[in-house]
Scaffold this motif. Structure first.
Motif, short mmCIF file in Angstrom:
data_model
loop_
_atom_site.label_atom_id
_atom_site.label_comp_id
_atom_site.label_asym_id
_atom_site.label_seq_id
_atom_site.Cartn_x
_atom_site.Cartn_y
_atom_site.Cartn_z
N UNK A 1 -7.83 12.16 4.51
CA UNK A 1 -7.74 12.99 3.31
C UNK A 1 -6.57 12.54 2.44
N UNK A 2 -6.58 11.25 2.13
CA UNK A 2 -5.46 10.68 1.38
C UNK A 2 -5.96 9.72 0.31
N UNK A 3 -5.08 9.48 -0.66
CA UNK A 3 -5.31 8.48 -1.69
C UNK A 3 -4.43 7.26 -1.36
N UNK A 4 -4.95 6.07 -1.65
CA UNK A 4 -4.22 4.84 -1.40
C UNK A 4 -4.11 4.06 -2.70
N UNK A 5 -2.88 3.65 -3.03
CA UNK A 5 -2.65 2.77 -4.17
C UNK A 5 -2.20 1.42 -3.63
N UNK B 1 -9.82 15.26 -1.03
CA UNK B 1 -9.72 14.13 -1.95
C UNK B 1 -11.08 13.80 -2.58
N UNK B 2 -12.17 14.16 -1.90
CA UNK B 2 -13.50 13.86 -2.44
C UNK B 2 -13.84 14.73 -3.64
N UNK B 3 -13.14 15.86 -3.79
CA UNK B 3 -13.43 16.79 -4.89
C UNK B 3 -12.30 16.86 -5.91
N UNK B 4 -11.30 15.98 -5.79
CA UNK B 4 -10.11 16.10 -6.63
C UNK B 4 -9.77 14.76 -7.27
N UNK C 1 0.85 -1.19 0.00
CA UNK C 1 0.00 0.00 0.00
C UNK C 1 0.89 1.24 0.00
N UNK C 2 0.57 2.17 -0.92
CA UNK C 2 1.28 3.44 -1.01
C UNK C 2 0.28 4.55 -0.74
N UNK C 3 0.64 5.47 0.16
CA UNK C 3 -0.29 6.51 0.60
C UNK C 3 0.15 7.87 0.06
N UNK C 4 -0.86 8.69 -0.27
CA UNK C 4 -0.62 10.04 -0.77
C UNK C 4 -1.60 10.98 -0.06
N UNK C 5 -1.09 11.77 0.88
CA UNK C 5 -1.93 12.68 1.66
C UNK C 5 -2.03 14.02 0.94
#
Length: 477
Positions: free
Chosen positions: A329-333, A282-285, A272-276
């Motif tokens: 407020x982050x994206x997870x790959x 994150x909900x609008x982007x 898992x890679x995280x991007x804050x």
């Protein structure tokens, strides 16, 4: 003589005047049809002179693919066809509408071209662009749906196409400004040439990415008035869903922080890679993930849009998944079952030009030696357990056999187990002293004969005699 010259000049001027007031109007201007269909192209003769009718003039049809006259219909009704043009191509004229018609039956892909009618060798129609498509027409998908770019940076708009080759297809870009009609921006032809609308400079650059089957429009040094909805279009009427470009103030830029900076894992695990994201939600982007393998350029991996849709590069499988975590407020790959080829630096990006610092993923081979030792140890343990179980089973079987044999040998027929286990003792004593032997005290005897007899048995089961020793003593109760 003068009168003759004057009359000839008058007739010539009249003829010139007639031709100058005559035109050919073609319709439709463009046609997009599927293979196997029938199309009709009409060419109307428009003239101020009522005597200019289609029945008086030969008509010729030209094809841009061949660059020459391909079909002719003469006033006597005879038809000329160039080589390769069969009777699928039918020519006709209609006096009532004063028009010529070209009908093409069962069209094929190779029929795609510009068709132009002409008379007198100098009057031509405006042309009809015929585009014959395969059974499934192209599908255009644009992303991101919303692109935020800070003034002065570069916007990158992508248009992915299915069911057709980007290298063989012209693409047209349009934009729709707030409160205004849609306007043409530029055309990127299949041959590579670019035509722009006046006022659009080379800040607007089109590209093709054959590996992703995509058209790309980049807008460099964006300005506030570049904010609009941009559309890609092919085949005249097939249009993408549009991308809204929003140019913002530089002070409003978001910030992306990625973690971990380095992740070293063995093949087959899930990472898992995280991007804050800061200064935005994150909900609008929309977020885009990119991958840079060692010694290679950075390539797009996938995009996760605010509407939940996910678009992957053609070479990326569903092992790669993207998630949003609204709480952090982050994206997870996540990458499942990683392999050596997944070794790369992964960057998250928003607004096309804002990137995270990247997470370096290093995938190593499985430690096969340790794995082999573990497997060998497990096999040895299993073998030992099996041997132990076999030994216990063998011993148990042996004892069971002995017990069965004992029961078989000493159990008289018809006797119960209880009877067999009841034993009586019979003693016979001889009180006569042996010669020359003094009698011991306490009524000792010189001879004892003891027999063990099972209950209900006819003969003694076990006998014990004592006659070889000096004496046998049995104490009486």
């Amino acid at each position: 003589m003068f009168a003759l010259i004057f009359s000839t000049l008058t007739l010539f001027l009249c003829a010139v005047g007639l031709k100058a007031n005559t035109s050919l109007i073609q319709s439709p201007g463009a046609l997009v049809v599927r293979e196997g269909e029938t199309v009709e192209i009409r060419c109307v003769l428009n003239s101020t002179n009522v005597i200019d009718i289609v029945s008086k003039f030969d008509v010729h049809w030209y094809n841009s693919r061949h660059g020459r006259k391909i079909l002719s219909l003469y006033v006597n009704g005879r038809t000329y066809r160039s080589r390769g043009f069969s009777d699928r191509f039918q020519l006709s004229r209609d006096d009532a509408s004063n028009s010529y018609s070209l009908t093409i039956r069962e069209v094929v892909i190779d029929d795609s071209a510009d068709y132009i009618c002409g008379i007198w060798g100098e009057k031509f129609g405006n042309g009809t662009k015929l585009n014959v498509t395969i059974a499934n027409p192209p599908i255009l998908i644009q992303f991101p749906r919303l692109e935020r770019v800070t003034e002065g940076h570069t916007a990158r708009l992508r248009c992915s196409m299915e069911n057709a080759e980007v290298g063989n297809t012209d693409v047209h870009w349009y934009r729709e400004l707030p409160g205004q009609d849609m306007e043409w921006v530029l055309t990127h032809e299949a041959g590579g040439s670019v035509r722009r609308r006046p006022g659009f400079t080379e800040r607007f650059q089109p590209f093709r990415e054959a590996s992703n089957s995509s058209f790309i429009l980049t807008v460099t040094n964006v300005m506030l008035n570049d904010s609009a909805v941009y559309y890609c279009t092919v085949w005249g009427d097939i249009r993408g869903n549009g991308t809204q470009l929003v140019v913002t103030n530089p002070l409003d830029d978001p910030v992306l922080i990625q973690s971990p900076s380095v992740s070293k894992v063995a093949e087959g695990v899930t990472v898992q890679l995280q991007c804050v994201l800061y200064n935005a939600s994150v909900s609008d982007t929309d977020v885009h993930w990119n991958q840079q393998r060692p010694g290679k350029n950075s390539t797009w991996v996938m995009s996760h849009f605010v509407d939940g849709n996910v678009t992957r590069s053609g070479c990326i499988s569903d092992r790669f998944k993207s998630f949003r975590n609204a709480m952090s407020n982050s994206y997870i790959l996540t990458i499942a079952n990683v392999s050596i080829n997944d070794t790369a630096v992964y960057n998250c990006s928003v607004w096309s030009y804002i990137y995270g610092a990247g997470s370096q993923l290093i995938v190593t081979e499985q430690p096969y030696e340790k794995l082999s030792l573990k497997i060998l140890g497990g096999i040895v343990a299993c073998v030992l357990v099996l041997v132990l179980l076999f030994s216990i089973s063998a011993i148990a079987v042996c004892y069971m056999k002995k017990w069965v044999c004992f029961q078989h040998l000493f159990k008289p027929e018809g006797n119960s187990t209880e009877d067999l286990n009841t034993v009586t003792v019979e003693t016979k004593t001889n009180t006569e002293p042996a010669p020359n032997v003094t009698m011991p005290v306490e009524s000792e005897v010189l001879y004892a004969d003891i027999q063990f007899v099972r209950k209900n048995a006819e003969a003694p089961t076990l006998g014990v005699s004592e006659e070889t020793t000096e004496y046998a003593a049995i104490k009486r109760a």
